[in-house]
Design a protein around this motif. Structure first.
Motif, PDB file in Angstrom:
ATOM      1  N   GLU A  38      37.713  50.283  37.411  1.00  0.00           N
ATOM      2  CA  GLU A  38      36.856  49.125  37.657  1.00  0.00           C
ATOM      3  C   GLU A  38      37.707  47.859  37.726  1.00  0.00           C
ATOM      4  O   GLU A  38      38.536  47.606  36.848  1.00  0.00           O
ATOM      5  CB  GLU A  38      35.803  48.957  36.561  1.00  0.00           C
ATOM      6  N   GLU A  40      37.101  43.628  39.164  1.00  0.00           N
ATOM      7  CA  GLU A  40      36.263  42.592  39.769  1.00  0.00           C
ATOM      8  C   GLU A  40      34.848  43.100  40.045  1.00  0.00           C
ATOM      9  O   GLU A  40      34.239  42.779  41.068  1.00  0.00           O
ATOM     10  CB  GLU A  40      36.915  42.051  41.048  1.00  0.00           C
ATOM     11  N   GLY A  41      34.336  43.927  39.135  1.00  0.00           N
ATOM     12  CA  GLY A  41      32.967  44.409  39.229  1.00  0.00           C
ATOM     13  C   GLY A  41      32.758  45.597  40.143  1.00  0.00           C
ATOM     14  O   GLY A  41      31.628  46.101  40.259  1.00  0.00           O
ATOM     15  N   THR A  42      33.817  46.055  40.806  1.00  0.00           N
ATOM     16  CA  THR A  42      33.714  47.212  41.707  1.00  0.00           C
ATOM     17  C   THR A  42      34.369  48.425  41.060  1.00  0.00           C
ATOM     18  O   THR A  42      35.433  48.317  40.458  1.00  0.00           O
ATOM     19  CB  THR A  42      34.387  46.916  43.054  1.00  0.00           C
TER      20      THR A  42
END
Length: 219
Positions: A38, A40-42
């Motif tokens: 994970e 940056e939120g991805t």
């Protein structure tokens, strides 16, 4: 921390151009286990013994590694903005057991020669994308500007790259001030460097250079 027992970096592309922030990273899974990454939120799936590449915007890379979907087993924080930009042009030749190879064509796990002609393992390629600004810019050194066949072909280096000619260490800025090199004024310049195992020197176009060492590269 640039690697761990779980993963290692094989290629890092850092974008310092005006109005652009297209950074990329390639990672290799050192285990047979599947991980969830994970950043940056991805989230990304990294299969066992596989590699993955993805874009990241923030130079301060925060990478979380999960197993079993939600069990956090490691977190890596690397602030790339602290690291010095130095390197050489992509068409620069690197000496290797397979002959001369352009640095832009090298890959992780390739073998090159160190300055004593011993085998040296390439662990990671680092790429800097830069504009020609007032502080950090590339310079062009024409063939034989530093001696007979040194360099043996036109060579681009960053202004703060340190070179060795025989037993003499020279910074790119010195070559520029001594009119051995001229500023490259075009934008969208790409410079390359090598992280080796062990950290060592290597040959390029008649120069001796140090492989990139993140632990010693803070500005």
């Amino acid at each position: 921390m640039m690697s761990s027992s779980l993963i290692e970096f094989t290629r890092i592309e850092l974008d310092y151009r005006f109005d652009k922030d297209q950074n990329f990273i390639s990672l290799k899974n050192n285990t047979d286990n599947e991980f969830i990454l994970e950043n940056e939120g991805t989230k990304y799936i990294l299969l066992g013994s596989d590699t993955i590449s993805f874009e990241f915007k923030n130079k301060n890379l925060n990478l979380k590694i999960y197993e079993n979907k939600d069990k956090l087993i490691q977190e890596m924080n690397i602030d790339f903005s602290e690291y010095k930009i130095n390197g050489i042009g992509g068409d620069s030749f690197i000496e290797s057991p397979n002959g001369k190879i352009m640095i832009k064509n090298l890959k992780s796990m390739d073998i090159i020669y160190d300055s004593n002609l011993n085998d040296l393992l390439v662990k990671c390629i680092i790429v800097f994308k830069i504009n020609s600004n007032d502080n950090i810019y590339p310079i062009l050194i024409k063939k034989s500007n530093c001696g007979i066949n040194i360099p043996y072909s036109d060579t681009t280096i960053s202004i703060n790259q340190i070179l060795r000619i025989k037993n003499t260490f020279i910074k790119g800025r010195q070559l520029f001030l001594n009119r051995k090199g001229t500023k490259v004024n075009t934008d969208n310049n790409i410079l390359y460097n090598i992280i080796s195992d062990p950290s060592n020197t290597y040959f390029s176009n008649g120069f001796i250079l140090n492989s990139y060492n993140f632990s010693n590269s803070i500005n």
